[in-house]
Scaffold this motif. Structure first.
Motif, short mmCIF file in Angstrom:
data_model
loop_
_atom_site.label_atom_id
_atom_site.label_comp_id
_atom_site.label_asym_id
_atom_site.label_seq_id
_atom_site.Cartn_x
_atom_site.Cartn_y
_atom_site.Cartn_z
N ALA A 36 1.09 -0.81 0.33
CA ALA A 36 -0.15 0.12 0.01
C ALA A 36 1.27 1.33 -0.02
O ALA A 36 0.43 2.48 -0.52
CB ALA A 36 -0.53 -0.23 0.73
N ASP A 37 1.93 1.31 0.63
CA ASP A 37 2.98 2.49 0.70
C ASP A 37 3.39 2.67 -0.30
O ASP A 37 3.35 3.79 -0.82
CB ASP A 37 4.03 2.04 1.94
CG ASP A 37 3.74 2.06 3.19
OD1 ASP A 37 1.98 2.56 3.87
OD2 ASP A 37 4.32 1.89 4.19
N LEU A 38 3.70 1.56 -1.25
CA LEU A 38 4.12 1.66 -2.39
C LEU A 38 3.45 2.32 -3.50
O LEU A 38 4.03 3.16 -4.45
CB LEU A 38 5.06 0.51 -3.04
CG LEU A 38 6.76 -0.07 -2.54
CD1 LEU A 38 6.86 -1.72 -3.05
CD2 LEU A 38 7.49 0.73 -2.33
N TYR A 39 2.31 1.73 -3.60
CA TYR A 39 0.83 2.27 -4.62
C TYR A 39 0.87 3.51 -4.03
O TYR A 39 0.59 4.76 -5.24
CB TYR A 39 -0.26 1.34 -4.13
CG TYR A 39 -1.28 2.49 -4.64
CD1 TYR A 39 -1.68 1.63 -6.25
CD2 TYR A 39 -2.26 2.75 -4.66
CE1 TYR A 39 -2.74 2.33 -7.07
CE2 TYR A 39 -3.09 3.73 -4.93
CZ TYR A 39 -3.23 3.46 -6.50
OH TYR A 39 -4.61 4.03 -6.85
N HIS A 40 1.31 4.18 -3.21
CA HIS A 40 0.33 5.97 -2.54
C HIS A 40 2.12 6.51 -3.23
O HIS A 40 2.07 7.76 -3.19
CB HIS A 40 0.11 5.69 -1.32
CG HIS A 40 -0.95 5.23 -0.78
ND1 HIS A 40 -2.01 5.55 -0.98
CD2 HIS A 40 -1.18 4.89 0.24
CE1 HIS A 40 -3.25 5.12 -0.62
NE2 HIS A 40 -2.27 4.43 0.08
N ALA A 41 2.95 5.71 -3.23
CA ALA A 41 4.36 6.12 -3.83
C ALA A 41 4.72 6.67 -5.15
O ALA A 41 5.49 7.22 -5.67
CB ALA A 41 5.44 5.85 -3.08
#
Length: 210
Positions: A36-41
């Motif tokens: 999820a963090d990578l998607y938001h980044a």
């Protein structure tokens, strides 16, 4: 010895933006949160979560790994429209093959894929993907965490060391079986592997080679 295997299993590849990501199912919910963090980044626009029943903590995954990871990612703000599910895979090879089929069914044939996994899954996941899906450029991503800190989050030191040993065995054995591309294993890593086997960390070895 365990720390040496931990370091070897990580590739520490620089991130690059990919057309899709595959979140590899496991007992570690941190994989979904990191995805999820990578998607938001903005490292990728689309995420496949893959994995069937969990053999380690089945009570925590009543609908399977992929479904639990999806729920965690949605709770972290990833839109459901950006997530595809592959709910049947029971090993890394099937994670790759079935996720590729899910993407193809959605009309997506990516040239670049990010594998999001546990830190100690990187090397074997990469080698498996290179064998099962050689046409795609693959990069692995995991949360950045030290060995001791990871053990604190998982709270099962013996299980993790058993997995480190079992995965090293697979890195050694699977190329000859056609399951993964071969990789160099330095002598000090082999020595650490042999030591841990002698010390009894054998529960995740291949049954026929235990």
């Amino acid at each position: 010895a365990a720390s040496r295997l931990w370091r070897y299993h990580q590739l520490r590849q620089p991130l690059r933006r990919c057309e899709a990501a595959i979140g590899l199912g496991s007992h570690d919910i941190g994989v979904a949160r990191h995805a999820a963090d990578l998607y938001h980044a903005d490292w990728f626009p689309l995420l496949v979560f893959t994995g069937g029943a969990n053999s380690i903590h089945p009570e925590q995954f009543p609908d399977g790994e992929a479904a639990r990871f999806r729920d965690e990612a949605i709770a972290a703000g990833v839109p459901e429209s950006a997530i595809l599910l592959e709910p049947a895979a029971t090993n890394t090879g099937l994670n790759i093959t079935l996720s590729r089929e899910v993407l193809a069914a959605a009309g997506i044939e990516p040239q670049t894929v990010m594998l999001v996994c546990r830190p100690h899954d990187q090397r074997r996941a990469w080698a498996t993907c290179r064998r099962r899906w050689p046409q795609v450029e693959v990069v692995c991503a995991s949360q950045t965490i030290g060995f001791d800190d990871y053990l604190e989050t998982v709270r099962d030191e013996r299980l993790i060391i058993d997995i480190l040993v079992g995965d090293l065995q697979r890195i050694l054995e699977y190329p000859a079986r056609g399951f993964a591309v071969p990789q160099m294993v330095p002598s000090d890593v082999r020595d650490a592997y042999d030591q841990l086997r002698r010390d009894g960390f054998t529960s995740r070895l291949l049954p026929e080679l235990a």
